[in-house]
Design a protein around this motif. Structure first.
Motif, PDB file in Angstrom:
ATOM      1  N   TYR A 374      61.811  26.126  37.523  1.00 54.21           N
ATOM      2  CA  TYR A 374      61.905  27.558  37.783  1.00 54.21           C
ATOM      3  C   TYR A 374      63.361  27.991  37.932  1.00 54.21           C
ATOM      4  O   TYR A 374      64.269  27.174  38.042  1.00 54.21           O
ATOM      5  CB  TYR A 374      61.127  27.923  39.042  1.00 54.21           C
ATOM      6  N   ASP A 375      63.559  29.320  37.972  1.00 54.95           N
ATOM      7  CA  ASP A 375      64.892  29.866  38.218  1.00 54.95           C
ATOM      8  C   ASP A 375      65.105  30.047  39.708  1.00 54.95           C
ATOM      9  O   ASP A 375      64.206  30.496  40.423  1.00 54.95           O
ATOM     10  CB  ASP A 375      65.051  31.215  37.507  1.00 54.95           C
ATOM     11  N   LYS A 378      66.310  35.240  41.382  1.00 56.53           N
ATOM     12  CA  LYS A 378      65.152  36.094  41.143  1.00 56.53           C
ATOM     13  C   LYS A 378      65.629  37.516  40.857  1.00 56.53           C
ATOM     14  O   LYS A 378      66.300  38.127  41.678  1.00 56.53           O
ATOM     15  CB  LYS A 378      64.220  36.102  42.371  1.00 56.53           C
ATOM     16  N   SER A 379      65.262  38.007  39.690  1.00 60.40           N
ATOM     17  CA  SER A 379      65.657  39.357  39.314  1.00 60.40           C
ATOM     18  C   SER A 379      64.611  40.363  39.764  1.00 60.40           C
ATOM     19  O   SER A 379      63.487  40.010  40.105  1.00 60.40           O
ATOM     20  CB  SER A 379      65.836  39.442  37.795  1.00 60.40           C
ATOM     21  N   SER A 659      60.583  39.867  34.948  1.00 62.94           N
ATOM     22  CA  SER A 659      60.121  38.608  34.354  1.00 62.94           C
ATOM     23  C   SER A 659      61.277  37.706  33.949  1.00 62.94           C
ATOM     24  O   SER A 659      61.142  36.484  33.908  1.00 62.94           O
ATOM     25  CB  SER A 659      59.235  38.898  33.130  1.00 62.94           C
ATOM     26  N   GLU A 660      62.446  38.285  33.636  1.00 65.85           N
ATOM     27  CA  GLU A 660      63.588  37.500  33.194  1.00 65.85           C
ATOM     28  C   GLU A 660      64.845  37.902  33.955  1.00 65.85           C
ATOM     29  O   GLU A 660      64.982  39.047  34.390  1.00 65.85           O
ATOM     30  CB  GLU A 660      63.826  37.685  31.685  1.00 65.85           C
ATOM     31  N   ASP A 662      68.799  38.613  33.935  1.00 69.70           N
ATOM     32  CA  ASP A 662      69.856  39.029  33.015  1.00 69.70           C
ATOM     33  C   ASP A 662      70.933  37.950  32.979  1.00 69.70           C
ATOM     34  O   ASP A 662      71.543  37.635  34.000  1.00 69.70           O
ATOM     35  CB  ASP A 662      70.454  40.355  33.497  1.00 69.70           C
ATOM     36  N   ARG A 689      64.944  26.599  28.538  1.00 72.30           N
ATOM     37  CA  ARG A 689      64.950  27.950  29.087  1.00 72.30           C
ATOM     38  C   ARG A 689      63.637  28.307  29.746  1.00 72.30           C
ATOM     39  O   ARG A 689      63.481  29.391  30.270  1.00 72.30           O
ATOM     40  CB  ARG A 689      65.282  28.956  27.984  1.00 72.30           C
ATOM     41  N   HIS A 690      62.684  27.482  29.674  1.00 73.09           N
ATOM     42  CA  HIS A 690      61.382  27.755  30.294  1.00 73.09           C
ATOM     43  C   HIS A 690      61.286  27.126  31.671  1.00 73.09           C
ATOM     44  O   HIS A 690      60.276  27.252  32.321  1.00 73.09           O
ATOM     45  CB  HIS A 690      60.251  27.239  29.416  1.00 73.09           C
TER      46      HIS A 690
END
Length: 690
Positions: A374-375, A378-379, A659-660, A662, A689-690
Motif C-alpha cells: 500500500y501507499d 494518503k491523498s 484513489s491515487e 499525485d 505501482r500497485h
C-alpha cells in the motif's frame, strides 16, 4: 402497485410497449418484465439469475423490499417530503462530561440489547441505513416513468443512439470522439449490433436532434423537482472557483430532498469589487427559484464581499438565511490546526520521511513490501484533510516502518550510510516524534470524520450538524485525556470558525426539532439553541397569529403528546429521518410541522460533495462564438450538469479519500533531491505501482 415496483423503473429499460422485455441497466441482461428485474437485482434466485454488476446498496435495497413488503410499504408512506440524518456544537463546558458518560452508558446498553436513546456521531449513518437507501431510490419522478414507457416504443436503433448521446453529454466528451478508432472498437466489444456503423450517432446528430431530445427530458425532470420546492423548501448552493485565466466563476445549484438541479453559470469577476452588482445577480437567482421556496443560500467562500452580500440579502428577504458550506468551514478548521506550532513541526517531520522514501525507488519498493504493497501517503479530494490522513496512515504503520528501518535489507543499503538516511531512520525510531503524531491525529481526525460524514451522499444533515460539532469537541477532549492545555487550542479553532462563518440559527433550530436528540435524557437546550429556534420561527413566519400557534404547538412537541408520543414508540425517532418523522407524526401540529419539514429538509453542505466538472462552464463563459453555437453550449451545459446531478443520487457513497496520490505532491517530491533524479528515473520503471 407495490413500492418496490415503482422504484424498479430506475434500474431497467423497457424494450417494448408492454414491458415484457426489460434490459438491466447494470449488466445488460434482458429479463421478462420489471418483476423479474426486481428479483434479478435483489439477488433472489428462482425467476431469473442474479445480476453480478448491481451496486451493493441497490441489491440490499431490493432484497429488503422483497423479503419485507410491509416494512417497505411503511417507508414509502413517509418519504414523500424527505431525506435526512447527522449530529452539533455549543460552548461545550467541561461540566457536560456527565453527558458523555451517559452517552457511553447508552452505547454499552445498546450492545447488550437494551433500547437505544440517541444516534451518536459515530453511528448516525448506520441508524438510518434503510431510510438512506429508500430516500435515494424512492424519489422517482413521474416523467421518468413516462420516459421509460416512451423508450419502449422507440426503435432499437434510435434507442441505442440516444443512450450513447447521454453518455457524451453526462461526461462532457467531445463529439468528434464518436469517430475515433478507440470508441468504435469499444462499441464492437460491447456488441451493440451487427451493423455497428448504423448505431453510432454522428457529431451532427449529437449536436442536433439527440441533444434536443435529451434537453427536453432534462427540462421535464427539473420541472418535476421544482414541484417539490413549495413543500420542502430548497437551498441555493454557490459552487465558485478561480480558473486559469484568473476569472471568478460560479455554478448555481438548487438542492432539495428530491434531488439537486443545475440552474446556470456566471462569470462574477467584475462583480467581486461591486457588492451591489453581485447582490443584483444573486437576487435574480433567488427570484428565479422563488423566494417563497428558498430557505437558505450556502456560499462556498468566506470572502468579505460574499459575507457583505449575504447580510444585505438577509436584510431584504426576512425568510432567507445565509451560511457557508460545512465542508469549506471544516476544511478551514483543519488548515488552522495544521498551522499550530506542534502540528506544523510534526507534519514537516512526517514529510521528511515520506519524501525520503518516495524519492528513492529502492526504498519505496522496500517500504511497500513492509506495509503490504500500500501507499504510506494518503491523498484526499479535500486538500486540508491529506496531512492528517497521512499521519494516521503512518501511525497505523508505525511498527512496519520501524521493522523496515531495522531490517538487514535497509542496513545493507547504501542509503543507510548517508546523512539523510540516518536522519530519517532516527526519526522513525524517535518516541517523541510518534507522540507528536498521536496528538495531531487525535485532534484532527474527528474533524476529518465529519468531512467524510457530510460528504457521503449529499444528504441534508441540517438536523445534525449542531450536535456533530459538539461531539467533535467532546471526542477531542477525551482523546487528549481531558487535559485542557492540550485540547483548548483545538477547541478555540473550532469555535472561531463555527461562530464566525458556519453557525446559523437554522442549525440550532434543526437540533431542537430533531426528535432523535430532543427525546433523549441528555438533550441540552441552552440560550443559543432556544435563541436560534426563536429567530428561525420569527424570520420564517411573519404572521403574529401563526407565531402564537407555533408557540403553543412547541409545547405539545416538548411534552411529547399526541402523534409525537406515537413517533417515539419502538425507537422510531432514531430509525426515521427527521423530516420524514415530522411528515408522519406531526400532523396534529400543522404550523410547526411545516416549519420543521422545511428546516430539516435542508443540507448544511455546499456544492463540493457533487464534484461537478468545471471545464464546460469555463468554456461556456468564454466570449467570441456566434449566438447559435453559444446557445448550443448553454443547452449542452444544462444537460451535462443536470445528468451528473441526477445520477449522483444512485451512485456509490462519495469518499473524501482520493484513489491515487499525485506524484507531484509535496509529500512525495522535494527539490532538495533534484540531484538524484537520474537514479530515480533509472529505478522507477521496476516499481510495482500497485
Amino acid at each position: 402497485m407495490s413500492s418496490a415496483a415503482k422504484d424498479i423503473y430506475n434500474h431497467g429499460m423497457a424494450l417494448d410497449p408492454q414491458n415484457k422485455k426489460v434490459q438491466c441497466n447494470y449488466c445488460g441482461e434482458i429479463v421478462a418484465g420489471f418483476n423479474c428485474l426486481l428479483h434479478h437485482l435483489g439477488g433472489i434466485r428462482g425467476k431469473v439469475g442474479e445480476c453480478q454488476d448491481t451496486p451493493p446498496e441497490v441489491r440490499e435495497f431490493f432484497k429488503n423490499s422483497l423479503s419485507d413488503v410491509k416494512l417497505a410499504a411503511n417507508v414509502n408512506e413517509i418519504v414523500d417530503l424527505y431525506q435526512l440524518a447527522l449530529p452539533l456544537k455549543r460552548d461545550c463546558p467541561s461540566s457536560r462530561t456527565g453527558n458523555v458518560v451517559k452517552r457511553n452508558k447508552a452505547e454499552n446498553a445498546r450492545s447488550g440489547g437494551s433500547k437505544s436513546t440517541k444516534c451518536t456521531f459515530v453511528d448516525s449513518i448506520t441508524k438510518n441505513s434503510l431510510a438512506t437507501i429508500s430516500s435515494n431510490y424512492y424519489n422517482r419522478s413521474t416523467s421518468e416513468r413516462t420516459v421509460s414507457s416512451r423508450e419502449g416504443q422507440i426503435s432499437s436503433l434510435s434507442l441505442t443512439k440516444k443512450c450513447i448521446g447521454r453518455f457524451f453529454y453526462e461526461n462532457g466528451i467531445d463529439f468528434d470522439s464518436a469517430e475515433t478508432y478507440s470508441f468504435r472498437k469499444m462499441m464492437e466489444v460491447a456488441r451493440i449490433g451487427i451493423d455497428i456503423k448504423r448505431h453510432i450517432p454522428s457529431p451532427r446528430e449529437l449536436k442536433g436532434v439527440i441533444l434536443d431530445h435529451e434537453l427536453n427530458e432534462i427540462q421535464d425532470y427539473v420541472k418535476d423537482i421544482r414541484r417539490s420546492w413549495p413543500s420542502t423548501g430548497c437551498s441555493i448552493l454557490l459552487d465558485g472557483w478561480i480558473d486559469e485565466k484568473g476569472r471568478n466563476l460560479i455554478n448555481f445549484i438548487v438542492d432539495c430532498p428530491v434531488g439537486p438541479v443545475y440552474l446556470r453559470s456566471a462569470d462574477v469577476s467584475a462583480l467581486m469589487v461591486d457588492n451591489n452588482a453581485l447582490k443584483l445577480l444573486l437576487e435574480g437567482v433567488i427570484e428565479e427559484v422563488g423566494i417563497q421556496n428558498v430557505v437558505q443560500v450556502i456560499s462556498c467562500t468566506t470572502s468579505e464581499c460574499m459575507e457583505a452580500v449575504g447580510k444585505q440579502l438577509m436584510e431584504k428577504y426576512r425568510s432567507l438565511f445565509w451560511t457557508v458550506s460545512a465542508t469549506h468551514c471544516v476544511a478551514l478548521m483543519l488548515e488552522k490546526v495544521g498551522m499550530l506550532e506542534l502540528v506544523r513541526q510534526t507534519i514537516d517531520k512526517a514529510k521528511a520521511i515520506t519524501k525520503f522514501i518516495y524519492s528513492r525507488a529502492s526504498i519505496l519498493k522496500l517500504m511497500r513490501r513492509h506495509i503490504g504493497g500500500y501507499d504510506l501517503v494518503k491523498s484526499s479530494k479535500i486538500k486540508a484533510a491529506m496531512p492528517f490522513l497521512t499521519l494516521e496512515s503512518m501511525l497505523m504503520e508505525k511498527k512496519n516502518l520501524e521493522d523496515m528501518f531495522g531490517s538487514l535489507e535497509w542496513q545493507n543499503s547504501p542509503w543507510a550510510l548517508k546523512n539523510d538516511g540516518k536522519k530519517v531512520a532516527h526519526l522513525v525510531g524517535d518516541k517523541s516524534f510518534w507522540g507528536e503524531v498521536t496528538i495531531s491525529v487525535k485532534a484532527a481526525i474527528p474533524l476529518v470524520r465529519v468531512l467524510s460524514l457530510i460528504n457521503e451522499d449529499g444528504k441534508p444533515y441540517m438536523g445534525f450538524i449542531y450536535e456533530t460539532m459538539d461531539q467533535v469537541k467532546e471526542t477531542i477532549s477525551q482523546e487528549l485525556g481531558m487535559r485542557k492545555t492540550q485540547y483548548i487550542p483545538f477547541w478555540n479553532i473550532i469555535d472561531e470558525i463555527w461562530n464566525t462563518f458556519l453557525h446559523s440559527p437554522l442549525h440550532a433550530a434543526g437540533y431542537f426539532l430533531n426528535p432523535s436528540f430532543h427525546y433523549t435524557e441528555d438533550f441540552y437546550s441552552d440560550t443559543e439553541v432556544v435563541g436560534g429556534l426563536l429567530i428561525t420561527i420569527v424570520r420564517m413566519v411573519e404572521d403574529q397569529a401563526i407565531q402564537d400557534l407555533v408557540s403553543h404547538q412547541l409545547n405539545v412537541y416538548r411534552g411529547c403528546h399526541g402523534g409525537f408520543k406515537m413517533g417515539t414508540e419502538d425507537d422510531k425517532q432514531n430509525h426515521v429521518p427527521p423530516a420524514a418523522w415530522w411528515s408522519c407524526f406531526g400532523g396534529h401540529c400543522p404550523d410547526l410541522q411545516k416549519i420543521a419539514i422545511r428546516i430539516l429538509s435542508q443540507t448544511c453542505n455546499g456544492a463540493e460533495s457533487y464534484g461537478l466538472r468545471r471545464d464546460l462552464a469555463e468554456k461556456l463563459l468564454t466570449n467570441g462564438r456566434n449566438l447559435i453555437e453559444q446557445q448550443r453550449l448553454i443547452d449542452l451545459a444544462y444537460v451535462h450538469y443536470n445528468l451528473q446531478l441526477r445520477h449522483s443520487k444512485v451512485r456509490k457513497k462519495c469518499k473524501i479519500e482520493a484513489s491515487e496520490v499525485d506524484p507531484m505532491d509535496d509529500w512525495i517530491v522535494d527539490e532538495a533531491y533534484a540531484q538524484e533524479e537520474t537514479e530515480f528515473q533509472k529505478w522507477w520503471p521496476i516499481i510495482d505501482r500497485h
